[in-house]
Scaffold this active site. Structure first.
Site, PDB file in Angstrom:
ATOM      1  N   TYR A   1      25.656  38.594  17.905  1.00 25.14           N
ATOM      2  CA  TYR A   1      25.934  37.451  18.778  1.00 25.14           C
ATOM      3  C   TYR A   1      27.206  36.734  18.337  1.00 25.14           C
ATOM      4  O   TYR A   1      27.929  36.169  19.156  1.00 25.14           O
ATOM      5  CB  TYR A   1      24.759  36.461  18.790  1.00 25.14           C
ATOM      6  CG  TYR A   1      24.893  35.466  19.909  1.00 25.14           C
ATOM      7  CD1 TYR A   1      24.459  35.789  21.195  1.00 25.14           C
ATOM      8  CD2 TYR A   1      25.501  34.229  19.704  1.00 25.14           C
ATOM      9  CE1 TYR A   1      24.621  34.904  22.238  1.00 25.14           C
ATOM     10  CE2 TYR A   1      25.675  33.341  20.749  1.00 25.14           C
ATOM     11  CZ  TYR A   1      25.231  33.677  22.014  1.00 25.14           C
ATOM     12  OH  TYR A   1      25.403  32.798  23.064  1.00 25.14           O
TER      13      TYR A   1
ATOM     14  N   PHE B   1      48.252  35.585  44.014  1.00 28.10           N
ATOM     15  CA  PHE B   1      47.169  36.563  44.032  1.00 28.10           C
ATOM     16  C   PHE B   1      45.882  35.819  44.380  1.00 28.10           C
ATOM     17  O   PHE B   1      45.713  34.658  44.021  1.00 28.10           O
ATOM     18  CB  PHE B   1      47.021  37.326  42.704  1.00 28.10           C
ATOM     19  CG  PHE B   1      45.965  38.381  42.846  1.00 28.10           C
ATOM     20  CD1 PHE B   1      46.205  39.507  43.614  1.00 28.10           C
ATOM     21  CD2 PHE B   1      44.708  38.217  42.296  1.00 28.10           C
ATOM     22  CE1 PHE B   1      45.210  40.449  43.824  1.00 28.10           C
ATOM     23  CE2 PHE B   1      43.712  39.159  42.500  1.00 28.10           C
ATOM     24  CZ  PHE B   1      43.956  40.277  43.269  1.00 28.10           C
ATOM     25  N   THR B   2      44.984  36.507  45.056  1.00 28.01           N
ATOM     26  CA  THR B   2      43.808  35.860  45.667  1.00 28.01           C
ATOM     27  C   THR B   2      43.005  35.019  44.669  1.00 28.01           C
ATOM     28  O   THR B   2      42.839  33.812  44.847  1.00 28.01           O
ATOM     29  CB  THR B   2      42.901  36.930  46.306  1.00 28.01           C
ATOM     30  OG1 THR B   2      42.623  37.932  45.319  1.00 28.01           O
ATOM     31  CG2 THR B   2      43.588  37.578  47.494  1.00 28.01           C
TER      32      THR B   2
ATOM     33  N   ASP C   1      50.613  36.696  34.164  1.00 26.98           N
ATOM     34  CA  ASP C   1      49.457  37.449  34.623  1.00 26.98           C
ATOM     35  C   ASP C   1      49.785  38.877  34.200  1.00 26.98           C
ATOM     36  O   ASP C   1      50.587  39.569  34.826  1.00 26.98           O
ATOM     37  CB  ASP C   1      49.282  37.345  36.139  1.00 26.98           C
ATOM     38  CG  ASP C   1      48.093  38.177  36.612  1.00 26.98           C
ATOM     39  OD1 ASP C   1      47.691  39.113  35.896  1.00 26.98           O
ATOM     40  OD2 ASP C   1      47.562  37.907  37.705  1.00 26.98           O
TER      41      ASP C   1
ATOM     42  N   LYS D   1      42.474  46.936  34.634  1.00 31.06           N
ATOM     43  CA  LYS D   1      43.618  47.706  35.121  1.00 31.06           C
ATOM     44  C   LYS D   1      44.307  48.357  33.910  1.00 31.06           C
ATOM     45  O   LYS D   1      43.900  49.420  33.462  1.00 31.06           O
ATOM     46  CB  LYS D   1      44.587  46.809  35.898  1.00 31.06           C
ATOM     47  CG  LYS D   1      44.113  46.438  37.299  1.00 31.06           C
ATOM     48  CD  LYS D   1      43.172  45.292  37.323  1.00 31.06           C
ATOM     49  CE  LYS D   1      42.983  44.660  38.675  1.00 31.06           C
ATOM     50  NZ  LYS D   1      41.940  43.608  38.629  1.00 31.06           N
TER      51      LYS D   1
ATOM     52  N   ARG E   1      45.494  44.211  52.656  1.00 28.27           N
ATOM     53  CA  ARG E   1      46.205  43.201  51.882  1.00 28.27           C
ATOM     54  C   ARG E   1      47.182  42.535  52.848  1.00 28.27           C
ATOM     55  O   ARG E   1      48.350  42.872  52.925  1.00 28.27           O
ATOM     56  CB  ARG E   1      46.962  43.814  50.701  1.00 28.27           C
ATOM     57  CG  ARG E   1      46.070  44.488  49.671  1.00 28.27           C
ATOM     58  CD  ARG E   1      45.505  43.608  48.576  1.00 28.27           C
ATOM     59  NE  ARG E   1      44.400  42.747  48.927  1.00 28.27           N
ATOM     60  CZ  ARG E   1      43.607  42.150  48.018  1.00 28.27           C
ATOM     61  NH1 ARG E   1      43.775  42.346  46.731  1.00 28.27           N
ATOM     62  NH2 ARG E   1      42.630  41.353  48.399  1.00 28.27           N
TER      63      ARG E   1
ATOM     64  N   PHE F   1      38.012  38.045  52.189  1.00 27.88           N
ATOM     65  CA  PHE F   1      38.192  39.490  52.391  1.00 27.88           C
ATOM     66  C   PHE F   1      37.076  40.317  51.768  1.00 27.88           C
ATOM     67  O   PHE F   1      36.777  41.412  52.223  1.00 27.88           O
ATOM     68  CB  PHE F   1      39.553  39.936  51.826  1.00 27.88           C
ATOM     69  CG  PHE F   1      39.737  39.613  50.368  1.00 27.88           C
ATOM     70  CD1 PHE F   1      40.170  38.362  49.972  1.00 27.88           C
ATOM     71  CD2 PHE F   1      39.458  40.555  49.397  1.00 27.88           C
ATOM     72  CE1 PHE F   1      40.315  38.048  48.629  1.00 27.88           C
ATOM     73  CE2 PHE F   1      39.607  40.264  48.051  1.00 27.88           C
ATOM     74  CZ  PHE F   1      40.026  38.995  47.664  1.00 27.88           C
TER      75      PHE F   1
HETATM   76  N1  PM9 Z   1      42.831  42.636  41.248  1.00 22.74           N
HETATM   77  C1  PM9 Z   1      42.657  44.360  42.849  1.00 22.74           C
HETATM   78  O1  PM9 Z   1      41.979  45.182  43.469  1.00 22.74           O
HETATM   79  C2  PM9 Z   1      40.536  43.294  42.029  1.00 22.74           C
HETATM   80  C3  PM9 Z   1      40.064  42.075  42.735  1.00 22.74           C
HETATM   81  S1  PM9 Z   1      40.691  41.818  44.350  1.00 22.74           S
HETATM   82  C4  PM9 Z   1      40.066  43.114  45.204  1.00 22.74           C
HETATM   83  O2  PM9 Z   1      43.887  44.342  42.924  1.00 22.74           O
HETATM   84  C5  PM9 Z   1      45.862  40.313  39.462  1.00 22.74           C
HETATM   85  C6  PM9 Z   1      47.304  40.583  39.624  1.00 22.74           C
HETATM   86  C7  PM9 Z   1      44.908  41.170  39.977  1.00 22.74           C
HETATM   87  C8  PM9 Z   1      43.513  40.880  39.810  1.00 22.74           C
HETATM   88  C9  PM9 Z   1      42.516  41.686  40.381  1.00 22.74           C
HETATM   89  C10 PM9 Z   1      43.163  39.699  39.106  1.00 22.74           C
HETATM   90  C11 PM9 Z   1      41.737  39.304  38.904  1.00 22.74           C
HETATM   91  C12 PM9 Z   1      44.156  38.885  38.614  1.00 22.74           C
HETATM   92  N2  PM9 Z   1      45.467  39.209  38.806  1.00 22.74           N
HETATM   93  O3  PM9 Z   1      39.361  41.288  39.264  1.00 22.74           O
HETATM   94  O4  PM9 Z   1      38.829  39.235  38.018  1.00 22.74           O
HETATM   95  O5  PM9 Z   1      45.307  42.262  40.616  1.00 22.74           O
HETATM   96  O6  PM9 Z   1      39.382  41.283  36.776  1.00 22.74           O
HETATM   97  O7  PM9 Z   1      41.144  40.125  37.977  1.00 22.74           O
HETATM   98  C13 PM9 Z   1      42.023  43.397  41.982  1.00 22.74           C
HETATM   99  P1  PM9 Z   1      39.586  40.506  38.016  1.00 22.74           P
END
Ligand code: PM9
Length: 460
Positions: free
Chosen positions: A75, A127-128, A218, A261, A385, A452
């Site tokens: 933990y 970014f979303t 980012d 990623k 997108r 989305f």
């Molecule tokens: N990106 C993508 O598919 C997964 C979520 S939206 C479908 O591109 C950036 C540049 C990203 C991103 C996620 C995140 C968020 C932050 N910045 O999905 O929470 O491309 O790990 O990261 C997606 P998490």
């Protein structure tokens, strides 16, 4: 004609395989109808080639799977945390690590500790999830990416660069004290995976330093960005990806990271910073939203696999193949006259739905419909997108109207072969020949946040 010698063979052997199957066209028509014409709502078993996202869809290496068995699930004080911390210090150069369950967990914490209500957050395109957390903490996102990034047809390098004049103007107009920090994304996802040049990072650092404004990367696709610098920026061809990464991050104060990623894992993320005071604040919040500071949102085994993934990600053969496999698909589509965002970026090929479906107005969601139709045509799953992803303006409630209206064909890392790319290209080309049959959509269910992911549509 494409010169196949430009595209390196897979720099790996395949030790474990996962069977995929193609269901019939009639079944796919039923599946997409039942999914409300949203490719996020399709079961993966009904997909033949899954290009929804490159997020968490990576194939891990034998060494990473071995690392999974080395998980220390204590933990507190897991040895895997220390391994990950040391790896990030060595490879990225940031001092402090706050592990989170994925990128948005890091964005949540950073936005809470670094944004005061009413402050502006300039960034190279939104970014979303990033913008969501900024706005939730009463920050105001301002797009300061160079104008060219919004034009799908311009084939120029480093379209992800920040426009320094836009940034300077914002500082002059609003006052440096009203800027929370600069969010510098490498690469820029929604611009088509476009990279940022080292020169631009250096210039942004120089400008913001004059005013004491922090820069947070980012870092989600930082390795892909580093490859483009090595390939295309003068003075970097002899530097290793690892050296380039270190220089990139020397121009920032920290980063958020979706490890799903470029860290080559299936889950996990982190927040990094050099500042002690901010780190203390981040640790106070990580225990509220994620977990103990020594694991945050991750199991010990996942931190171990991530540490190994970070080391593998900077190997030249890996990243060269990665970028060129994506480029291969893009070049094939271009050769067939398919309109795509140019140049081809790091993580996927973005089809330009405005030119693919000029008969559908943006308010009828051409990219959403194109993604649904591509699934029916070929069993390939991509992602919208465009206007659906962009959501609504928080103040006015009106739809944002992004210039880029695209379908993203996102390539998972180390998962598919060039032959799969051929099959994808054939599907897109067939659909293009029948593009006039694609019709617009309207909402039957529109969620309030990040619509989305779960929205449903019907054909107009
Ligand atoms: N990106 C993508 O598919 C997964 C979520 S939206 C479908 O591109 C950036 C540049 C990203 C991103 C996620 C995140 C968020 C932050 N910045 O999905 O929470 O491309 O790990 O990261 C997606 P998490």
């Amino acid at each position: 004609m494409m010169n196949l010698h430009e595209y390196p063979a897979e720099p790996f052997r395949i030790k474990s395989v996962e069977t995929v199957k193609m269901i019939s066209r009639e079944e796919r028509e039923r599946v997409i109808r039942e999914a409300g014409y949203n490719t996020f709502l399709i079961n993966s078993e009904d997909v033949y080639i899954d290009l929804l996202t490159d997020s968490g869809t990576n194939a891990m290496s034998d060494r990473q799977w071995a690392a999974i068995m080395m998980g220390d699930e204590a933990y507190a004080g897991s040895r895997n945390f220390h391994h990950l911390e040391k790896t990030i210090q060595e490879y990225y150069g940031f001092k402090h690590l706050v592990p989170t369950h994925q990128g948005r967990g890091a964005e949540n914490i950073l936005s809470q500790i670094a944004i005061k209500p009413g402050q502006f957050v300039p960034g190279n395109m939104y970014f979303t999830t990033t913008r969501y957390h900024q706005e939730r903490n009463k920050g105001i996102f301002v797009d300061v990416i160079r104008d060219e990034a919004h034009d799908a047809t311009l084939d120029i390098p480093f379209k992800g660069d920040i426009d320094l004049q836009k940034l300077q103007r914002l500082i002059d107009e609003k006052g440096a004290e009203n800027i929370a920090y600069v969010c510098l994304a490498v690469t820029v996802n929604l611009a088509g995976g476009q990279p940022v040049s080292m020169r631009n990072m250096r210039d942004v650092r120089e400008l913001t330093a004059k005013y004491g404004i922090k820069v947070f990367f980012d870092a989600t696709r930082c390795v892909e960005n580093a490859y483009f610098i090595k390939e295309q920026e003068e003075g970097y061809s002899d530097m290793s990806i690892r050296e380039i990464l270190r220089e990139m991050f020397s121009y920032g104060d920290g980063c958020t990271m979706s490890g799903k990623k470029d860290c080559l894992v299936n889950i996990g993320g982190f927040l990094c910073m050099n500042d002690e005071e901010l780190f203390e604040k981040a640790k106070e919040l990580v225990v509220v939203y994620e977990g103990m500071p020594s694991y945050g949102g991750m199991a010990g085994r996942d931190m171990e696999a991530m540490a190994v993934g970070i080391k593998e990600s900077v190997q030249y053969e890996y990243i060269e193949h990665r970028i060129k496999q994506v480029r291969y698909l893009g070049e094939k589509l271009k050769a067939a006259g398919i309109p795509i965002v140019e140049p081809v970026g790091g993580h996927g090929v973005f089809i330009d739905a405005r030119r693919f479906c000029p008969h559908i107005p943006q308010n009828h969601f051409p990219a959403q419909s194109l993604a649904a139709n591509l699934y029916v045509e070929s069993g390939v799953r991509g992602m919208e997108r465009g206007i659906v992803s962009a959501g609504r303006d928080k103040a006015t409630g009106e739809n944002h109207h992004p210039k880029l209206e695209t379908v993203r064909l996102t390539i998972p890392r180390r998962v598919y072969t060039y032959r799969h790319m051929d099959v994808v290209a054939d599907g897109v080309i067939r659909l293009y020949a029948n593009r006039d049959k694609i019709r617009g959509l309207r909402f039957v269910y529109e969620p309030k946040q990040l619509r989305f992911f779960t929205a449903r549509f019907e054909i107009i």
